[in-house]
Design a protein around this motif. Structure first.
Motif, mmCIF file in Angstrom:
data_model
loop_
_atom_site.group_PDB
_atom_site.id
_atom_site.type_symbol
_atom_site.label_atom_id
_atom_site.label_comp_id
_atom_site.label_asym_id
_atom_site.label_seq_id
_atom_site.Cartn_x
_atom_site.Cartn_y
_atom_site.Cartn_z
ATOM 1 N N GLY A 43 3.390 37.490 -9.250
ATOM 2 C CA GLY A 43 4.165 36.700 -8.309
ATOM 3 C C GLY A 43 5.095 35.681 -8.943
ATOM 4 N N LEU A 44 5.172 35.671 -10.266
ATOM 5 C CA LEU A 44 6.086 34.750 -10.939
ATOM 6 C C LEU A 44 7.470 35.378 -11.039
ATOM 7 N N THR A 45 8.473 34.563 -11.261
ATOM 8 C CA THR A 45 9.814 35.121 -11.450
ATOM 9 C C THR A 45 9.793 36.048 -12.656
ATOM 10 N N THR A 46 10.605 37.078 -12.625
ATOM 11 C CA THR A 46 10.546 38.101 -13.680
ATOM 12 C C THR A 46 11.442 37.800 -14.874
ATOM 13 N N THR A 47 12.304 36.806 -14.774
ATOM 14 C CA THR A 47 13.105 36.413 -15.932
ATOM 15 C C THR A 47 12.859 34.929 -16.214
ATOM 16 N N SER A 48 12.421 34.638 -17.392
ATOM 17 C CA SER A 48 12.196 33.269 -17.866
ATOM 18 C C SER A 48 11.387 32.398 -16.899
ATOM 19 N N PRO A 49 10.142 32.772 -16.604
ATOM 20 C CA PRO A 49 9.353 31.994 -15.653
ATOM 21 C C PRO A 49 8.856 30.649 -16.199
ATOM 22 N N ALA A 50 8.784 30.505 -17.507
ATOM 23 C CA ALA A 50 8.265 29.251 -18.073
ATOM 24 C C ALA A 50 9.224 28.104 -17.784
ATOM 25 N N ASP A 51 8.696 27.011 -17.279
ATOM 26 C CA ASP A 51 9.514 25.844 -16.983
ATOM 27 C C ASP A 51 9.174 24.705 -17.940
ATOM 28 N N LYS A 52 8.103 23.968 -17.676
ATOM 29 C CA LYS A 52 7.781 22.797 -18.489
ATOM 30 C C LYS A 52 6.438 22.975 -19.169
ATOM 31 N N LYS A 53 6.209 22.187 -20.234
ATOM 32 C CA LYS A 53 4.927 22.201 -20.925
ATOM 33 C C LYS A 53 4.648 20.810 -21.464
ATOM 34 N N ALA A 54 3.380 20.526 -21.660
ATOM 35 C CA ALA A 54 2.964 19.245 -22.217
ATOM 36 C C ALA A 54 1.591 19.433 -22.847
ATOM 37 N N ALA A 55 1.308 18.687 -23.895
ATOM 38 C CA ALA A 55 0.018 18.800 -24.584
ATOM 39 C C ALA A 55 -0.360 17.455 -25.184
ATOM 40 N N SER A 56 -1.637 17.323 -25.447
ATOM 41 C CA SER A 56 -2.142 16.103 -26.054
ATOM 42 C C SER A 56 -3.499 16.400 -26.675
ATOM 43 N N ALA A 57 -3.965 15.496 -27.514
ATOM 44 C CA ALA A 57 -5.293 15.598 -28.116
ATOM 45 C C ALA A 57 -5.874 14.200 -28.212
ATOM 46 N N GLY A 58 -7.193 14.119 -28.200
ATOM 47 C CA GLY A 58 -7.826 12.812 -28.292
ATOM 48 C C GLY A 58 -9.332 12.923 -28.343
ATOM 49 N N THR A 59 -9.995 11.825 -28.078
ATOM 50 C CA THR A 59 -11.452 11.772 -28.023
ATOM 51 C C THR A 59 -11.850 10.935 -26.815
ATOM 52 N N SER A 60 -12.528 11.556 -25.852
ATOM 53 C CA SER A 60 -12.995 10.874 -24.647
ATOM 54 C C SER A 60 -13.772 11.899 -23.826
ATOM 55 N N SER A 61 -14.192 11.507 -22.632
ATOM 56 C CA SER A 61 -14.833 12.450 -21.715
ATOM 57 C C SER A 61 -13.861 12.933 -20.639
ATOM 58 N N SER A 62 -12.569 12.634 -20.822
ATOM 59 C CA SER A 62 -11.545 13.028 -19.844
ATOM 60 C C SER A 62 -10.325 13.633 -20.535
ATOM 61 N N PRO A 63 -10.438 14.870 -21.045
ATOM 62 C CA PRO A 63 -9.277 15.496 -21.658
ATOM 63 C C PRO A 63 -8.096 15.564 -20.693
ATOM 64 N N ALA A 64 -6.893 15.283 -21.186
ATOM 65 C CA ALA A 64 -5.694 15.316 -20.347
ATOM 66 C C ALA A 64 -4.470 15.613 -21.206
ATOM 67 N N SER A 65 -3.577 16.409 -20.661
ATOM 68 C CA SER A 65 -2.305 16.646 -21.353
ATOM 69 C C SER A 65 -1.417 15.427 -21.152
ATOM 70 N N SER A 66 -0.354 15.373 -21.899
ATOM 71 C CA SER A 66 0.680 14.391 -21.594
ATOM 72 C C SER A 66 1.391 14.863 -20.329
ATOM 73 N N THR A 67 2.368 14.123 -19.864
ATOM 74 C CA THR A 67 3.059 14.436 -18.613
ATOM 75 C C THR A 67 4.301 15.271 -18.879
ATOM 76 N N THR A 68 4.535 16.270 -18.040
ATOM 77 C CA THR A 68 5.730 17.104 -18.172
ATOM 78 C C THR A 68 6.963 16.341 -17.701
ATOM 79 N N ALA A 69 8.108 16.897 -17.981
ATOM 80 C CA ALA A 69 9.349 16.425 -17.360
ATOM 81 C C ALA A 69 9.368 16.933 -15.919
ATOM 82 N N THR A 70 10.324 16.498 -15.139
ATOM 83 C CA THR A 70 10.478 16.935 -13.750
ATOM 84 C C THR A 70 10.677 18.448 -13.702
ATOM 85 N N LEU A 71 10.006 19.114 -12.776
ATOM 86 C CA LEU A 71 10.070 20.569 -12.655
ATOM 87 C C LEU A 71 11.403 21.008 -12.056
#
Length: 159
Positions: A43-71
């Motif tokens: 159900g995704l678009t068939t040409t270039s479906p990837a829009d935004k990405k974000a990642a992060s690393a750390g140490t805690s009990s709440s893993p979370a990525s950084s925030t993407t840009a506006t979609l």
């Protein structure tokens, strides 16, 4: 030295579903362990479906990525993955867990169907503090499939 936690999101688009595709992963640091989750979505678009990405690393009990840009569009699928060494992961707020891989490297995948162009991040939870890595990617949903995504999950396969 210490071990580094890494998370990456990779995708192939507009390929035949359910076919035999090979995913090959290698590392020069076998002692650190590898976790891999492969999922198939429709159900995704068939040409270039990837829009935004974000990642992060750390140490805690709440893993979370950084925030993407506006979609770029309101109807998008957010798919996130995380690893947390020895801690089992559960889905973060607003996300649905699709996979929870338990082994020497704990890993999980979650998704959320989005209805706005707001910036997002992915979150997971663990029962205790651990080193972790978390990544999220957003993918544009084809206009014809947007309503179906709102009504039901279109996860075709997890391995």
């Amino acid at each position: 030295g210490g071990l580094t936690q890494l998370a990456a999101k990779m995708y192939a688009f507009n390929i035949s579903g359910g076919a035999s595709h090979a995913i090959v992963v290698s590392t020069s640091n076998i002692g650190s362990g590898i976790a891999l989750i492969a999922e198939e979505w429709s159900g995704l678009t068939t040409t270039s479906p990837a829009d935004k990405k974000a990642a992060s690393a750390g140490t805690s009990s709440s893993p979370a990525s950084s925030t993407t840009a506006t979609l770029i569009q309101a109807d998008e699928l957010a798919v996130a993955g995380a690893n947390a060494r020895t801690q089992i992961l559960t889905a973060g707020s607003g996300y649905t867990l699709t996979t929870n891989q338990i082994g020497t490297q704990q890993a999980a995948s979650e998704y959320q169907v989005l209805a706005s162009t707001d910036q997002i991040n992915a979150t997971f939870n663990t029962t205790a503090s651990a080193s972790w890595a978390c990544a999220v990617g957003t993918y544009t949903i084809a206009a014809a499939a947007a309503a179906a995504y709102r009504d039901s999950l279109m996860l075709l396969g997890v391995s």
